[in-house]
Design a protein around this motif. Structure first.
Motif, mmCIF file in Angstrom:
data_model
loop_
_atom_site.group_PDB
_atom_site.id
_atom_site.type_symbol
_atom_site.label_atom_id
_atom_site.label_comp_id
_atom_site.label_asym_id
_atom_site.label_seq_id
_atom_site.Cartn_x
_atom_site.Cartn_y
_atom_site.Cartn_z
ATOM 1 N N GLU A 59 0.835 -1.209 0.000
ATOM 2 C CA GLU A 59 0.000 0.000 0.000
ATOM 3 C C GLU A 59 0.859 1.243 0.000
ATOM 4 O O GLU A 59 0.556 2.229 -0.663
ATOM 5 N N ARG A 60 1.979 1.226 0.733
ATOM 6 C CA ARG A 60 2.867 2.390 0.765
ATOM 7 C C ARG A 60 3.516 2.598 -0.599
ATOM 8 O O ARG A 60 3.686 3.745 -1.052
ATOM 9 N N GLU A 61 3.868 1.514 -1.275
ATOM 10 C CA GLU A 61 4.480 1.629 -2.597
ATOM 11 C C GLU A 61 3.494 2.216 -3.609
ATOM 12 O O GLU A 61 3.864 3.028 -4.455
ATOM 13 N N ILE A 62 2.225 1.824 -3.501
ATOM 14 C CA ILE A 62 1.209 2.377 -4.393
ATOM 15 C C ILE A 62 1.009 3.866 -4.126
ATOM 16 O O ILE A 62 0.878 4.674 -5.052
ATOM 17 N N ALA A 63 1.011 4.229 -2.838
ATOM 18 C CA ALA A 63 0.794 5.634 -2.470
ATOM 19 C C ALA A 63 1.906 6.538 -2.963
ATOM 20 O O ALA A 63 1.716 7.727 -3.180
#
Length: 230
Positions: free
Chosen positions: A225-229
């Motif tokens: 999720e952090r990588e997508i954000a």
């Protein structure tokens, strides 16, 4: 099939002795409220039959780590927060605190609830499948599942990726030290059937548990999720 016996007196709270009065009881669990979150649409969202319905167990790394145990009842997911998680060991009597009903499509949610939203934290689908109500009255006739929950004792058989066999939910109340009736809670108990385990813990370490949908851990979901954000 005989379920572990739970005394009816549990509805009035545990028995107390004069020598126990100075001992602090278990801390009252905090109800977990439903937060507005991103939902993943469920596949084949048709109406399930009376005999077989969906269930899901989600691990929620919120302010307090817990498992969310959800059963499809009358078009919604009836939900309980289980701090130590469901167990397939009959000797484990798991506290289950009722929470808000959730929509059926929430059964497939897996991701991160943002910090500025209620119930923030990472969620994975630890187990999913179907369940079959097994409650009967004294005459041996089936009792509708919603009715058995209303009466405070419901039995059901799970057919999931990880949990299998018969379980029971039994309602009681958590009293304070003076014996004043407290909030409603339930016990989630595994039947002593062929699917029960006895030689090991019945619940996994939530930090190492893997999703039944994607095979990911809580940490892996959070990192993704952090990588997508970014």
């Amino acid at each position: 099939m005989r379920l572990p016996y739970v005394r009816r007196r549990a509805a009035r709270g545990p028995r107390r002795h004069s020598g126990d009065r100075g001992c602090a009881g278990p801390a009252r669990p905090r109800p977990v409220r439903r937060a507005p979150v991103r939902r993943i649409p469920a596949e084949g969202s048709g109406v399930d039959s009376e005999s077989t319905r969906r269930f899901v167990v989600q691990i929620h790394d919120a302010r307090r780590m817990h498992f969310d145990f959800r059963l499809e009842v009358d078009g919604v997911l009836k939900s309980w927060a289980v701090p130590r998680g469901p167990s397939d060991n009959p000797s484990d009597k798991r506290l289950a605190v009722p929470t808000d009903d959730h929509p059926l499509e929430y059964s497939e949610f897996e991701g991160v609830i943002p910090r500025d939203e209620q119930g923030s934290g990472t969620v994975i689908v630890w187990d999913q499948g179907t369940y079959t109500p097994t409650s009967h009255d004294l005459a041996g006739d089936p009792v509708p599942f919603a009715e058995s929950l209303e009466h405070g004792h419901a039995t059901f058989r799970l057919d999931g990726a990880k949990l299998h066999g018969e379980f029971a939910l039994t309602r009681f109340h958590i009293d304070d030290e003076e014996g004043v009736r407290g909030p409603e809670a339930w016990l989630l108990i595994k039947a002593n059937d062929r699917q029960a385990v006895h030689d090991r813990p019945g619940t996994p370490d939530p930090y190492h548990a893997r999703s039944a949908r994607t095979g990911r851990t809580l940490h892996q979901v959070a990192v993704a999720e952090r990588e997508i954000a970014h």
